[in-house]
Design a protein around this motif. Structure first.
Motif, PDB file in Angstrom:
ATOM      1  N   LYS A   7      31.331  21.149  47.149  1.00 44.57           N
ATOM      2  CA  LYS A   7      30.606  22.333  46.700  1.00 44.57           C
ATOM      3  C   LYS A   7      31.567  23.510  46.663  1.00 44.57           C
ATOM      4  N   GLY A   8      31.774  24.058  45.465  1.00 47.10           N
ATOM      5  CA  GLY A   8      32.655  25.201  45.300  1.00 47.10           C
ATOM      6  C   GLY A   8      33.936  24.824  44.575  1.00 47.10           C
ATOM      7  N   ALA A   9      34.248  25.555  43.497  1.00 46.54           N
ATOM      8  CA  ALA A   9      35.437  25.282  42.704  1.00 46.54           C
ATOM      9  C   ALA A   9      36.480  26.375  42.858  1.00 46.54           C
ATOM     10  N   GLY A  10      36.532  26.961  44.073  1.00 49.85           N
ATOM     11  CA  GLY A  10      37.634  27.854  44.398  1.00 49.85           C
ATOM     12  C   GLY A  10      38.830  27.039  44.856  1.00 49.85           C
ATOM     13  N   ILE A  32      28.524  27.027  41.265  1.00 56.46           N
ATOM     14  CA  ILE A  32      27.404  27.843  40.816  1.00 56.46           C
ATOM     15  C   ILE A  32      27.775  28.695  39.608  1.00 56.46           C
ATOM     16  N   GLN A  33      29.060  29.052  39.473  1.00 62.36           N
ATOM     17  CA  GLN A  33      29.500  29.838  38.325  1.00 62.36           C
ATOM     18  C   GLN A  33      29.541  28.967  37.061  1.00 62.36           C
ATOM     19  N   SER A  34      29.696  29.635  35.919  1.00 64.65           N
ATOM     20  CA  SER A  34      29.709  28.906  34.650  1.00 64.65           C
ATOM     21  C   SER A  34      31.069  28.290  34.344  1.00 64.65           C
ATOM     22  N   GLN A  35      32.091  28.679  35.095  1.00 69.65           N
ATOM     23  CA  GLN A  35      33.430  28.145  34.883  1.00 69.65           C
ATOM     24  C   GLN A  35      34.281  28.462  36.106  1.00 69.65           C
ATOM     25  N   VAL A  36      35.500  27.946  36.111  1.00 70.50           N
ATOM     26  CA  VAL A  36      36.413  28.301  37.182  1.00 70.50           C
ATOM     27  C   VAL A  36      36.720  29.789  37.086  1.00 70.50           C
TER      28      VAL A  36
END
Length: 340
Positions: A7-10, A32-36
């Motif tokens: 969970k999370g693309a940071g 949750i965001q639409s992109q990185v």
């Protein structure tokens, strides 16, 4: 194994997804965001500077952070610049330079001539400084995008604009959502930054300007862009940059080189960085079996490789059976971190 949900693309989520994928896991990354982008990682400076960070951080940051440049260079060849870090101060702030030198190591003192050789555009502006030759930097945005591309090629599935998911579909959940994670020990530290563009200045490496009240760093990026940062404000407010902070950052950049006074302000940004009370990150296993990587504070790109390897190690040490028996408890994981 039914697969692992990250969970999370940071930077924490992407680095642990990589460590899991290279070990053969089936990985899904949900964001949750639409992109990185749109998180604190996108606004980072990208300095892989463990010895400089020792000025205000614990020794553990050096121990785990000194492998980060090699990890990023191996994982994303060509994106790491190994040009060191230059630390300078104006003559009136010479005591700040002495204090910085006393709290750090792996650096050499440089005089005005040596500074000019390292950074010709700073010739005649500073009488003395410190040069950390073993440090490096990268462009966080290029690194995040390149890592996503590599992970997709490795079979990692990305899901964007995702809310709640059926966690039962996954063998394991690794939560890398930063300040959004429910953890009473976390606090938010607001960091403000800006990006300037000017063709009148060229820098080969990050330059840190020491000042009793407004120390800053300037990190060169492509096409004459420079990232200037960053404030550290004890707040989880994520609103726009304040006028005071903008003026302080601009004044400090001007103090490094007057040409920054005529630079174009390309972007301002605010990120809330998650931190534990001691400003050291944690890999935790929770009662529901979830693993978290959190509390990276201002060291996201520096410490995420080491924390990702630790989290992957916890997971794979437990995967021999059908339960979480091999995962360490939260306290044991914390002790492992502190003894690293």
């Amino acid at each position: 194994m039914r697969g692992v949900l990250v969970k999370g693309a940071g930077v924490a989520g992407l680095t642990v997804a990589h460590e899991l994928a290279v070990r053969g896991a089936s990985v899904t990354v949900a964001e949750i965001q639409s992109q990185v982008g749109g998180n604190a990682s996108w606004l980072a400076g990208g300095m892989l500077a463990p010895w400089c960070e020792r000025e205000s951080a614990e020794e553990a940051v050096v121990t785990l952070g000194k492998v980060s440049a090699d990890w990023w260079g191996r994982t994303l060849p060509g994106l790491v610049t190994r040009a060191g870090t230059l630390v300078v101060a104006h003559a009136r702030d010479a005591s700040e330079l002495a204090r910085f030198a006393a709290r750090t190591r792996n650096c050499e003192s440089v005089d005005e001539e040596a500074i000019a050789a390292l950074e010709p555009d700073l010739a005649g502006r500073f009488r003395e400084g410190l040069f950390f030759a073993g440090e490096a930097h990268l462009d966080p945005r290029r690194a995040l995008e390149a890592l996503v591309d590599k992970l997709r090629a490795m079979g990692v599935v990305f899901l964007f604009e995702v809310g709640e998911m059926a966690l039962s579909d996954f063998y394991q959940v690794i939560d890398c959502t930063g300040i959004a994670r429910a953890d009473d020990d976390l606090r938010g530290v607001r960091g403000e930054m800006l990006i300037l563009r000017t063709q009148e200045v060229s820098l080969a490496r990050p330059v840190r300007l020491l000042h009793p009240r407004h120390p800053i760093y300037i990190v060169p990026r492509a096409d004459h862009h420079f990232m200037v940062g960053a404030t550290m404000i004890e707040s989880d407010h994520d609103g726009a940059i304040t006028a005071r902070s903008l003026m302080e950052l601009l004044n400090a950049a001007y103090a490094v080189h007057p040409a920054f006074g005529e630079a174009e302000i390309v972007e301002t940004g605010v990120g809330v960085r998650p931190a534990y009370p001691d400003n050291l990150p944690r890999v935790k296993r929770w009662g529901d079996g979830a693993i978290t990587i959190n509390g990276l504070y201002r060291h996201g790109f520096l410490l995420s490789p080491a924390m990702a390897e630790q989290a992957a190690g916890l997971l794979f040490n437990s995967s021999a059976g059908n339960s979480s028996a091999g995962l360490e408890s939260e306290n044991e994981a914390d002790r492992q971190w502190r003894s690293a």
